[in-house]
Scaffold this motif. Sequence first.
Motif, PDB file in Angstrom:
ATOM      1  N   LYS A  51      10.170  75.654 -65.342  1.00  0.00           N
ATOM      2  CA  LYS A  51      10.554  74.540 -64.461  1.00  0.00           C
ATOM      3  C   LYS A  51      11.889  73.943 -64.932  1.00  0.00           C
ATOM      4  CE  LYS A  51       9.888  71.048 -61.563  1.00  0.00           C
ATOM      5  NZ  LYS A  51       8.963  70.539 -60.643  1.00  0.00           N
ATOM      6  N   ASN A  92      15.431  67.588 -59.582  1.00  0.00           N
ATOM      7  CA  ASN A  92      13.967  67.539 -59.479  1.00  0.00           C
ATOM      8  C   ASN A  92      13.517  67.227 -58.063  1.00  0.00           C
ATOM      9  OD1 ASN A  92      12.431  68.244 -61.755  1.00  0.00           O
ATOM     10  ND2 ASN A  92      13.082  66.390 -62.811  1.00  0.00           N
ATOM     11  N   ALA A  93      14.128  66.210 -57.466  1.00  0.00           N
ATOM     12  CA  ALA A  93      13.746  65.811 -56.112  1.00  0.00           C
ATOM     13  C   ALA A  93      14.047  66.918 -55.112  1.00  0.00           C
ATOM     14  CB  ALA A  93      14.470  64.529 -55.710  1.00  0.00           C
ATOM     15  N   LYS A 129      10.725  79.113 -54.532  1.00  0.00           N
ATOM     16  CA  LYS A 129      10.146  78.181 -53.548  1.00  0.00           C
ATOM     17  C   LYS A 129       9.098  78.859 -52.682  1.00  0.00           C
ATOM     18  CE  LYS A 129      10.645  74.488 -52.644  1.00  0.00           C
ATOM     19  NZ  LYS A 129       9.852  73.330 -53.072  1.00  0.00           N
ATOM     20  N   LEU A 164      14.220  70.145 -55.728  1.00  0.00           N
ATOM     21  CA  LEU A 164      13.302  71.255 -55.989  1.00  0.00           C
ATOM     22  C   LEU A 164      11.914  70.991 -55.423  1.00  0.00           C
ATOM     23  CD1 LEU A 164      13.291  74.023 -57.293  1.00  0.00           C
ATOM     24  CD2 LEU A 164      12.679  72.945 -59.455  1.00  0.00           C
ATOM     25  N   GLU A 165      11.516  69.728 -55.374  1.00  0.00           N
ATOM     26  CA  GLU A 165      10.196  69.370 -54.849  1.00  0.00           C
ATOM     27  C   GLU A 165      10.158  69.352 -53.323  1.00  0.00           C
ATOM     28  OE1 GLU A 165       7.446  69.046 -56.722  1.00  0.00           O
ATOM     29  OE2 GLU A 165       8.709  69.568 -58.431  1.00  0.00           O
ATOM     30  N   SER A 166      11.305  69.251 -52.695  1.00  0.00           N
ATOM     31  CA  SER A 166      11.362  69.155 -51.232  1.00  0.00           C
ATOM     32  C   SER A 166      11.814  70.487 -50.627  1.00  0.00           C
ATOM     33  CB  SER A 166      12.351  68.060 -50.827  1.00  0.00           C
ATOM     34  OG  SER A 166      12.674  68.167 -49.459  1.00  0.00           O
ATOM     35  N   SER A 167      10.954  71.073 -49.812  1.00  0.00           N
ATOM     36  CA  SER A 167      11.320  72.335 -49.156  1.00  0.00           C
ATOM     37  C   SER A 167      12.525  72.158 -48.250  1.00  0.00           C
ATOM     38  CB  SER A 167      10.144  72.876 -48.343  1.00  0.00           C
ATOM     39  OG  SER A 167       9.100  73.252 -49.205  1.00  0.00           O
ATOM     40  N   ARG A 222       7.633  83.446 -60.017  1.00  0.00           N
ATOM     41  CA  ARG A 222       7.381  82.224 -60.783  1.00  0.00           C
ATOM     42  C   ARG A 222       7.570  82.417 -62.280  1.00  0.00           C
ATOM     43  NH1 ARG A 222       6.387  77.240 -58.391  1.00  0.00           N
ATOM     44  NH2 ARG A 222       6.160  77.640 -56.187  1.00  0.00           N
ATOM     45  N   VAL A 270      15.310  73.549 -62.722  1.00  0.00           N
ATOM     46  CA  VAL A 270      16.034  72.281 -62.549  1.00  0.00           C
ATOM     47  C   VAL A 270      17.516  72.496 -62.873  1.00  0.00           C
ATOM     48  CG1 VAL A 270      16.326  69.940 -63.463  1.00  0.00           C
ATOM     49  CG2 VAL A 270      14.042  70.777 -62.878  1.00  0.00           C
ATOM     50  N   GLN A 320      15.027  69.884 -48.530  1.00  0.00           N
ATOM     51  CA  GLN A 320      16.247  69.723 -49.329  1.00  0.00           C
ATOM     52  C   GLN A 320      16.638  71.028 -50.013  1.00  0.00           C
ATOM     53  OE1 GLN A 320      16.238  66.351 -51.976  1.00  0.00           O
ATOM     54  NE2 GLN A 320      15.381  65.001 -50.417  1.00  0.00           N
ATOM     55  N   THR A 321      15.649  71.783 -50.467  1.00  0.00           N
ATOM     56  CA  THR A 321      15.945  73.067 -51.102  1.00  0.00           C
ATOM     57  C   THR A 321      16.559  74.015 -50.080  1.00  0.00           C
ATOM     58  OG1 THR A 321      14.103  72.778 -52.641  1.00  0.00           O
ATOM     59  CG2 THR A 321      14.988  74.992 -52.427  1.00  0.00           C
TER      60      THR A 321
END
Length: 139
Positions: free
Chosen positions: A73, A18-19, A64, A21-24, A69, A77, A26-27
């Motif tokens: 979600k 989750n974290a 991303k 996926l939320e951070s460009s 889309r 994950v 880190q992704t």
Amino acid sequence: MKQNTIGNYFNKMKEKANAVLESSTQTGELVTKAEDKTSQSDKQGLRDLGAQVKALVRLVRSYKKGDYRDVSKKSMVLIVAGLLYFVSPIDAVPDFLLGAGLLDDATVLAFLFKTLSSEISAFQTWEETEEDTYIKPAP
């Protein structure tokens, strides 16, 4: 003592997914690491594994960027968790054990492809459609 199994390690990766996926940032790092490792798996004769990872990487990248889309979600994950497992050098079977170290990665990816086959297939169909509709500029 908790046994170190593929499931236990995969669950740890789901917690981190989750974290990521939320951070460009880190992704992006995850995608780069996964792409780098696919070249290693190709060298070790696991081309199918590399092809699977490349499909997942393209899906994450398109998600991303907002280009694609049509995936839940929850599925994203799981995909990110699978890629985290794939790039992690320390998991149920450490990757430094040549050959055997990638077999657990292949198991996780096979699980993802089986579990999420309809969503991954839909993405790949969308990709093909996008390629067909893209008009290349004149040289």
